[in-house]
Design a protein around this motif. Structure first.
Motif, PDB file in Angstrom:
ATOM      1  N   TYR A 135      18.720  -3.784   1.741  1.00  0.00           N
ATOM      2  CA  TYR A 135      17.975  -2.845   2.595  1.00  0.00           C
ATOM      3  C   TYR A 135      18.149  -1.421   2.058  1.00  0.00           C
ATOM      4  O   TYR A 135      17.210  -0.628   2.078  1.00  0.00           O
ATOM      5  CB  TYR A 135      18.495  -2.873   4.036  1.00  0.00           C
ATOM      6  CG  TYR A 135      18.241  -4.143   4.819  1.00  0.00           C
ATOM      7  CD1 TYR A 135      17.569  -5.227   4.257  1.00  0.00           C
ATOM      8  CD2 TYR A 135      18.689  -4.261   6.125  1.00  0.00           C
ATOM      9  CE1 TYR A 135      17.348  -6.389   4.982  1.00  0.00           C
ATOM     10  CE2 TYR A 135      18.464  -5.419   6.859  1.00  0.00           C
ATOM     11  CZ  TYR A 135      17.803  -6.475   6.283  1.00  0.00           C
ATOM     12  OH  TYR A 135      17.590  -7.616   7.008  1.00  0.00           O
ATOM     13  N   TYR A 224      13.175  -9.029  12.423  1.00  0.00           N
ATOM     14  CA  TYR A 224      12.639  -8.948  11.057  1.00  0.00           C
ATOM     15  C   TYR A 224      11.131  -8.724  11.134  1.00  0.00           C
ATOM     16  O   TYR A 224      10.335  -9.646  10.935  1.00  0.00           O
ATOM     17  CB  TYR A 224      12.964 -10.229  10.272  1.00  0.00           C
ATOM     18  CG  TYR A 224      14.437 -10.543  10.243  1.00  0.00           C
ATOM     19  CD1 TYR A 224      15.302  -9.829   9.409  1.00  0.00           C
ATOM     20  CD2 TYR A 224      14.984 -11.538  11.054  1.00  0.00           C
ATOM     21  CE1 TYR A 224      16.661 -10.095   9.390  1.00  0.00           C
ATOM     22  CE2 TYR A 224      16.346 -11.814  11.037  1.00  0.00           C
ATOM     23  CZ  TYR A 224      17.174 -11.083  10.205  1.00  0.00           C
ATOM     24  OH  TYR A 224      18.524 -11.356  10.189  1.00  0.00           O
ATOM     25  N   ASN A 229       9.850  -5.132   6.927  1.00  0.00           N
ATOM     26  CA  ASN A 229       9.879  -5.879   5.674  1.00  0.00           C
ATOM     27  C   ASN A 229       9.004  -5.225   4.609  1.00  0.00           C
ATOM     28  O   ASN A 229       9.369  -5.198   3.429  1.00  0.00           O
ATOM     29  CB  ASN A 229       9.428  -7.320   5.902  1.00  0.00           C
ATOM     30  CG  ASN A 229      10.523  -8.172   6.538  1.00  0.00           C
ATOM     31  OD1 ASN A 229      11.703  -7.969   6.284  1.00  0.00           O
ATOM     32  ND2 ASN A 229      10.133  -9.116   7.368  1.00  0.00           N
ATOM     33  N   SER A 233      10.412  -3.713   1.243  1.00  0.00           N
ATOM     34  CA  SER A 233       9.858  -4.266   0.007  1.00  0.00           C
ATOM     35  C   SER A 233       9.442  -3.147  -0.941  1.00  0.00           C
ATOM     36  O   SER A 233       9.728  -3.195  -2.141  1.00  0.00           O
ATOM     37  CB  SER A 233       8.644  -5.155   0.316  1.00  0.00           C
ATOM     38  OG  SER A 233       9.026  -6.305   1.031  1.00  0.00           O
TER      39      SER A 233
END
Length: 247
Positions: A135, A224, A229, A233
């Protein structure tokens, strides 16, 4: 060891007891016998014992208490730097600044990390994987001074357990094992495989606390999310490029 793995728990609270350097080194050295891509050993492990260094690492892991409280914090890194330097010093031209090389190093690193955890638990220690490593990779890179072609992949806190928590549920064998070819899941399969998990009191409480209708919604809407995400990413790709694994 079979029973150790079968009965394992994630340990987040540790006794105020240090891990002997000889024991830690033996566990690490033995874990390095894990399978590795072409015998290249594409990993490095940063051992953090110093209180001040744990303080510096803590924000990258959302200040989870085990980072400061564990006697040892291990950061397992995908590392192609050492191998590339060896190549260059031996009149060979390395071509490992790419995604495939990162994947190979990542697999090497995770194999070693899990082997270490299994050995540590067999030796009476408790471990906790920190998913936060990917993260906030930039914070860890800066704190641990990781150069190009070195990327933090996972962090493990290690210590002697202060208590033994209840074992967390797992899906049944048939949920993840496919014979000969992949068997896609019907609606009936999904109901059968997840009914027990959804029936557990702690998961029902999880749903209630998060004011959701189903356990799945807790994962998609709270824990999540698509937004998180996608953000992480983008950040992951940015840092992989900075560390030399993407052009």
């Amino acid at each position: 060891m079979f029973e150790t793995v079968k009965n394992r728990r994630t340990i987040r609270k540790y006794l105020l007891k240090d891990i002997a350097p000889d024991l830690l080194n033996d566990l690490l050295e033995t874990s390095f016998r894990a399978s590795t891509m072409g015998g290249m050993q594409l990993y490095s492990v940063i051992v953090t014992r110093d209180t001040e260094m744990k303080e510096k690492l803590s924000p990258a892991h959302f200040n989870q208490p085990m980072v400061k409280n564990a006697p040892v914090v291990l950061t397992f890194c995908a590392d192609f730097r050492r191998f590339c330097k060896w190549c260059e010093q031996r009149k060979a031209v390395p071509g490992y600044d790419n995604l495939m090389s990162f994947m190979n190093a990542a697999m090497d690193t995770l194999l070693v990390a899990q082997t270490f955890c299994t050995l540590a638990e067999e030796a009476g220690l408790g471990i906790c994987y920190l998913g936060t490593t990917t993260y906030n990779p930039q914070m860890i890179i800066d704190t641990l001074q990781l150069p190009e072609l070195v990327f933090p992949l996972t962090t493990i806190t290690v210590g002697y357990p202060d208590s033994i928590p209840a074992q967390v549920d797992r899906l049944p064998l048939e949920a993840a094992v496919h014979q000969e070819t992949y068997h896609d899941y019907t609606s009936e399969d999904i109901d059968k495989l997840y009914t027990y998990k959804e029936s557990l009191p702690e998961n029902k409480q999880f749903i209630e606390e998060n004011q959701k209708e189903t356990l799945a919604q807790v994962f998609t809407d709270i824990r999540y999310t698509k937004k998180d995400n996608e953000f992480m990413s983008d950040n992951l790709l940015k840092v992989l490029r900075q560390q030399g694994f993407l052009k």
